[in-house]
Design a protein around this motif. Structure first.
Motif, PDB file in Angstrom:
ATOM      1  N   ILE A 231      65.497 -71.023   6.018  1.00 44.61           N
ATOM      2  CA  ILE A 231      66.244 -70.233   7.300  1.00 44.61           C
ATOM      3  C   ILE A 231      65.312 -69.491   7.871  1.00 44.61           C
ATOM      4  N   ASN A 232      64.674 -68.367   7.239  1.00 47.69           N
ATOM      5  CA  ASN A 232      63.968 -67.439   7.764  1.00 47.69           C
ATOM      6  C   ASN A 232      62.609 -68.054   8.579  1.00 47.69           C
ATOM      7  N   ASP A 233      62.341 -69.211   7.848  1.00 50.59           N
ATOM      8  CA  ASP A 233      61.068 -69.769   8.861  1.00 50.59           C
ATOM      9  C   ASP A 233      61.632 -70.530  10.099  1.00 50.59           C
TER      10      ASP A 233
ATOM     11  N   SER B 105      67.662 -69.746  24.581  1.00 52.29           N
ATOM     12  CA  SER B 105      66.728 -69.610  23.178  1.00 52.29           C
ATOM     13  C   SER B 105      66.979 -68.281  22.594  1.00 52.29           C
ATOM     14  N   TYR B 106      67.593 -67.303  23.096  1.00 52.62           N
ATOM     15  CA  TYR B 106      67.887 -66.107  22.306  1.00 52.62           C
ATOM     16  C   TYR B 106      69.161 -66.537  21.598  1.00 52.62           C
ATOM     17  N   LYS B 107      70.110 -67.503  22.055  1.00 55.49           N
ATOM     18  CA  LYS B 107      71.099 -67.890  21.267  1.00 55.49           C
ATOM     19  C   LYS B 107      70.916 -68.507  20.021  1.00 55.49           C
ATOM     20  N   ARG B 108      69.397 -69.280  19.778  1.00 56.80           N
ATOM     21  CA  ARG B 108      69.067 -69.732  18.615  1.00 56.80           C
ATOM     22  C   ARG B 108      68.544 -68.573  17.701  1.00 56.80           C
ATOM     23  N   VAL B 109      68.520 -67.456  18.141  1.00 57.48           N
ATOM     24  CA  VAL B 109      68.024 -66.395  17.136  1.00 57.48           C
ATOM     25  C   VAL B 109      69.216 -65.584  16.907  1.00 57.48           C
ATOM     26  N   GLU B 110      70.189 -65.706  17.590  1.00 57.07           N
ATOM     27  CA  GLU B 110      71.456 -64.775  17.773  1.00 57.07           C
ATOM     28  C   GLU B 110      72.057 -64.286  16.377  1.00 57.07           C
ATOM     29  N   SER B 111      72.464 -65.294  15.544  1.00 59.15           N
ATOM     30  CA  SER B 111      73.211 -65.069  14.446  1.00 59.15           C
ATOM     31  C   SER B 111      72.466 -64.134  13.181  1.00 59.15           C
ATOM     32  N   ILE B 112      70.870 -64.627  13.388  1.00 62.37           N
ATOM     33  CA  ILE B 112      70.218 -63.581  12.475  1.00 62.37           C
ATOM     34  C   ILE B 112      69.931 -62.275  13.057  1.00 62.37           C
ATOM     35  N   SER B 113      69.569 -62.241  14.335  1.00 59.89           N
ATOM     36  CA  SER B 113      69.143 -60.988  14.880  1.00 59.89           C
ATOM     37  C   SER B 113      70.342 -60.196  15.213  1.00 59.89           C
ATOM     38  N   GLU B 114      71.553 -60.437  15.655  1.00 62.37           N
ATOM     39  CA  GLU B 114      72.665 -59.662  15.779  1.00 62.37           C
ATOM     40  C   GLU B 114      72.915 -59.084  14.206  1.00 62.37           C
ATOM     41  N   TYR B 115      72.892 -59.982  13.154  1.00 58.89           N
ATOM     42  CA  TYR B 115      73.248 -59.537  11.775  1.00 58.89           C
ATOM     43  C   TYR B 115      72.464 -58.496  11.183  1.00 58.89           C
ATOM     44  N   PHE B 116      71.125 -58.537  11.259  1.00 56.55           N
ATOM     45  CA  PHE B 116      70.157 -57.685  10.759  1.00 56.55           C
ATOM     46  C   PHE B 116      69.632 -56.629  11.627  1.00 56.55           C
ATOM     47  N   PHE B 117      69.637 -56.508  13.123  1.00 52.64           N
ATOM     48  CA  PHE B 117      69.101 -55.866  13.695  1.00 52.64           C
ATOM     49  C   PHE B 117      69.985 -55.725  15.141  1.00 52.64           C
ATOM     50  N   PRO B 118      70.864 -55.326  14.955  1.00 51.43           N
ATOM     51  CA  PRO B 118      72.072 -55.283  16.059  1.00 51.43           C
ATOM     52  C   PRO B 118      71.433 -54.409  17.232  1.00 51.43           C
ATOM     53  N   SER B 119      70.888 -53.172  17.002  1.00 50.82           N
ATOM     54  CA  SER B 119      70.380 -52.332  17.931  1.00 50.82           C
ATOM     55  C   SER B 119      69.200 -52.893  19.041  1.00 50.82           C
ATOM     56  N   VAL B 120      68.258 -53.575  18.533  1.00 51.83           N
ATOM     57  CA  VAL B 120      67.434 -54.305  19.068  1.00 51.83           C
ATOM     58  C   VAL B 120      68.003 -55.480  19.889  1.00 51.83           C
TER      59      VAL B 120
ATOM     60  N   MET C 178      58.385 -58.202  15.353  1.00 52.46           N
ATOM     61  CA  MET C 178      57.706 -57.513  14.347  1.00 52.46           C
ATOM     62  C   MET C 178      58.493 -57.069  13.109  1.00 52.46           C
ATOM     63  N   ILE C 179      59.883 -56.617  13.551  1.00 51.82           N
ATOM     64  CA  ILE C 179      60.520 -55.949  12.362  1.00 51.82           C
ATOM     65  C   ILE C 179      61.083 -57.313  11.696  1.00 51.82           C
ATOM     66  N   SER C 180      61.204 -58.248  11.964  1.00 51.20           N
ATOM     67  CA  SER C 180      61.688 -59.505  11.403  1.00 51.20           C
ATOM     68  C   SER C 180      60.712 -59.882  10.316  1.00 51.20           C
ATOM     69  N   LYS C 181      59.371 -59.862  10.478  1.00 47.97           N
ATOM     70  CA  LYS C 181      58.481 -60.190   9.585  1.00 47.97           C
ATOM     71  C   LYS C 181      58.553 -59.843   8.290  1.00 47.97           C
ATOM     72  N   THR C 182      59.229 -58.633   7.895  1.00 50.71           N
ATOM     73  CA  THR C 182      59.493 -57.802   6.679  1.00 50.71           C
ATOM     74  C   THR C 182      60.868 -58.198   6.157  1.00 50.71           C
TER      75      THR C 182
ATOM     76  N   ASP D 194      77.231 -65.225   5.541  1.00 49.63           N
ATOM     77  CA  ASP D 194      78.152 -64.221   6.170  1.00 49.63           C
ATOM     78  C   ASP D 194      77.597 -64.279   7.881  1.00 49.63           C
ATOM     79  N   ALA D 195      76.430 -64.301   8.030  1.00 51.85           N
ATOM     80  CA  ALA D 195      75.946 -64.331   9.477  1.00 51.85           C
ATOM     81  C   ALA D 195      76.318 -65.538  10.309  1.00 51.85           C
ATOM     82  N   MET D 196      76.500 -66.770   9.581  1.00 53.64           N
ATOM     83  CA  MET D 196      77.000 -67.893  10.278  1.00 53.64           C
ATOM     84  C   MET D 196      78.431 -67.832  10.549  1.00 53.64           C
ATOM     85  N   ARG D 197      79.173 -67.321   9.859  1.00 51.55           N
ATOM     86  CA  ARG D 197      80.642 -67.163   9.983  1.00 51.55           C
ATOM     87  C   ARG D 197      80.870 -66.249  11.110  1.00 51.55           C
TER      88      ARG D 197
END
Length: 589
Positions: free
Chosen positions: A26-28, A67-82, A142-146, A156-159
């Motif tokens: 999923i991360n890939d 294209s943002y919508k494709r990363v939204e579930s993970i991005s919003e879940y882990f990095f809400p401020s960015v 950058m912050i997603s790499k680690t 959780d992010a999918m729901r």
């Protein structure tokens, strides 16, 4: 020989991919989608620099946003401020902790330059905003790499993404001008579909993938924003989808988080009975609501002992049959000589908020209770004095002992009991809730009214589904205020400055918290000053563009200034829906 070597290497690569943990796969996928987002933003910049046509720029913007919508579930879940910096509302925001006003940035800001018409004269400003967006996308990369994903966090992010589609996606919240929400919802569902496919590699849970397929097909065939049947789409596709994701997680024995949240971790749909946890909004373990505290709080709520002169109780201004309002523009002060500053708000269903009072000056119901009791014009009481008086009552002494065993009657116990009672008044059992759970039926006007509420009329972009207040989904971790431009009796803007009186920030001038519209049929008159006597007046105000529609020229108005162009029938349908938000039980136990 070369072919054999090639096949062997291919087998090894395939085997490595297959052996990689699902969360890593999923991360890939997320990382590759981030690269696409970055490329689309860069391409948008190139088109602006090279003088592309309006159509080219609009198409590329929509491509970048999707294209943002494709990363939204993970991005919003882990990095809400960015994520907020990339796709947050195009509005200035006051940061209470830092005492500064932060200008908006990101895709929604850029959208305003391209839609409905491209502003060629703003080229330098557009490039500046795209530069900020590029920097934030790079920062996200950058912050997603680690970042390490787990199976539990992915599910959780999918729901939460399904809930985001319901509350912010198909309502047009983050595509307010381009109105590209429905195609973007398809993209969001495609992202979920790809993630689920990784966990369902053998097709054992084809039901979930089938829901996704038919849901996407429905969106594709019904793409007109103002005509889209959101009620049908949520009930037929999105509610079953979030439930199916929950069940798949259970079947795969992937653990659920045990943390306390406003929207419970175990909520299978947004509309489950008891989907929201009032305790998670209260904040502290010793605030915990119990049956004994509720019973004690109800006694105190109806007893004038808490007021300075023993003549006024909380119930004096909050009537159960009016959803705990009083039916007045503003209540009379304790001395009977004038009116209090603002309209009496409902207490029903207010537990699911992160701030209280029209100016959001407190964050917990306990503090709200103190503020009212000690206010000179409302009750002019003292919790410390009341505690001394209550100790003299055998009845209260017994009730306090049940609610707070082995503890004295204190100011804290009084405010906590009152807050516990008020928290118990939040129990969604309206016809709307039953309808969304498949337990009730709506007539055609009520269905049309909901679709207007969540679509053309734009109500749900501030009164978020399903709470219908300003507590922002899907995390429900903050409550918003809005500048509407409400008039006074002199037909000029009302002189109450709202949140500005507390923050002194211009962005908050005339800003008031977005209240719940649950039980709105019972809570007239409306607005912080009680200026509108009927729902028809309220809808006319919004339909005309709020204060700016009345000519007030508010530079910080957050309500869209464009007219909604609602027809007389649509206004009636909107009211028909809002009447379904009335709780079945008005006398809470």
């Amino acid at each position: 020989m070369k072919n054999i070597v090639f096949l062997f290497i291919s087998f090894l690569l395939f085997s490595c991919s297959e052996s990689k943990p699902k969360a890593e796969q999923i991360n890939d996928l997320y990382q590759s989608d981030l690269v696409v987002l970055q490329k689309n933003v860069v391409q948008l910049q190139h088109l602006v620099e090279n003088g592309a046509t309006q159509k080219q720029l609009q198409n590329q913007f929509l491509k970048a946003h999707q294209s943002y919508k494709r990363v939204e579930s993970i991005s919003e879940y882990f990095f809400p401020s960015v994520s907020k910096a990339i796709n947050g509302p195009a509005l200035d925001e006051y940061e209470d902790d830092e005492g500064i006003t932060v200008p908006p940035a990101g895709l929604q800001v850029i959208e305003e330059f391209f839609f409905p018409v491209y502003d060629k004269n703003a080229k330098n400003e557009i490039l500046k905003e795209i530069g900020i967006l590029t920097a934030n996308v790079y920062r996200l990369e950058m912050i997603s790499k680690t970042n390490e994903l787990t199976d539990a966090s992915v599910f959780d992010a999918m729901r939460l993404e399904v809930f985001r589609i319901i509350t912010l996606g198909i309502t047009g919240f983050d595509s307010p001008i381009a109105l590209n929400s429905l195609p973007e919802a398809i993209t969001s569902l495609e992202s979920i579909e790809k993630q689920l496919a990784i966990y369902d590699e053998n097709g054992q849970n084809s039901t979930t993938l089938k829901i996704l397929k038919v849901g996407k097909d429905y969106l594709d065939k019904n793409s007109k924003f103002n005509e889209f049947d959101r009620a049908y789409f949520i009930k037929k596709y999105l509610n079953p989808l979030s439930k199916a994701i929950y069940e798949l997680q259970s079947d795969l024995k992937i653990p659920f988080f045990k943390e306390s949240r406003g929207l419970k971790v175990g909520a299978q749909t947004l509309f489950d009975k008891n989907a929201f946890d009032a305790e998670a909004f209260s904040g502290f373990p010793d605030y915990k609501t119990t049956k004994e505290k509720i019973e004690l709080g109800k006694l105190l709520f109806n007893d004038p002992v808490l007021s300075g002169n023993n003549t006024r109780s909380c119930a004096s201004c909050h009537y159960a049959d009016k959803a705990f309002t009083d039916g007045l523009e503003k209540a009379v002060t304790l001395d009977g000589k004038q009116m209090v500053k603002r309209n009496t708000p409902t207490l029903s269903n207010i537990a699911f908020q992160r701030s209280f009072f029209y100016d959001s000056r407190v964050n917990y119901l306990e503090d709200q209770a103190i503020a009212v009791i000690t206010n000179e014009n409302e009750m002019h009481g003292s919790l410390e004095k009341s505690a001394l008086d209550l100790k003299k009552s055998e009845k209260y002494a017994a009730n306090f002992e049940k609610a707070f065993p082995n503890k004295e009657i204190t100011a804290f116990a009084i405010k906590n009991a009152l807050a516990s009672y008020i928290r118990s008044l939040s129990n969604y059992d309206s016809r709307f809730d039953g309808y969304m759970r498949g337990e009730e039926k709506f007539n055609l006007d009520e269905i049309a009214g909901f679709n207007l509420f969540a679509g053309k009329a734009k109500c749900a972009t501030c009164h978020f589904i399903p709470l219908t207040n300003g507590t922002v989904p899907p995390n429900f971790d903050r409550s918003e205020s809005e500048v509407l431009g409400v008039p006074g009796k002199d037909k000029k803007i009302d002189g109450d400055l709202g949140k500005f009186d507390l923050t002194k920030a211009e962005v908050n001038r005339y800003s008031f918290k977005t209240p719940t519209i649950r039980n709105i049929a019972l809570t007239a008159p409306y607005m912080h000053n009680g200026i509108f006597k009927t729902l028809e007046e309220v809808i006319d105000f919004y339909d005309g563009g709020g204060g700016n529609g009345l000519g007030f020229n508010l530079s910080n108005q957050t309500l869209p200034i464009d007219k909604l162009n609602l027809t007389p029938l649509e206004k009636k349908q909107l009211i028909a829906f809002m009447k379904t938000l009335t709780d079945k039980k008005l006398e809470y136990k």
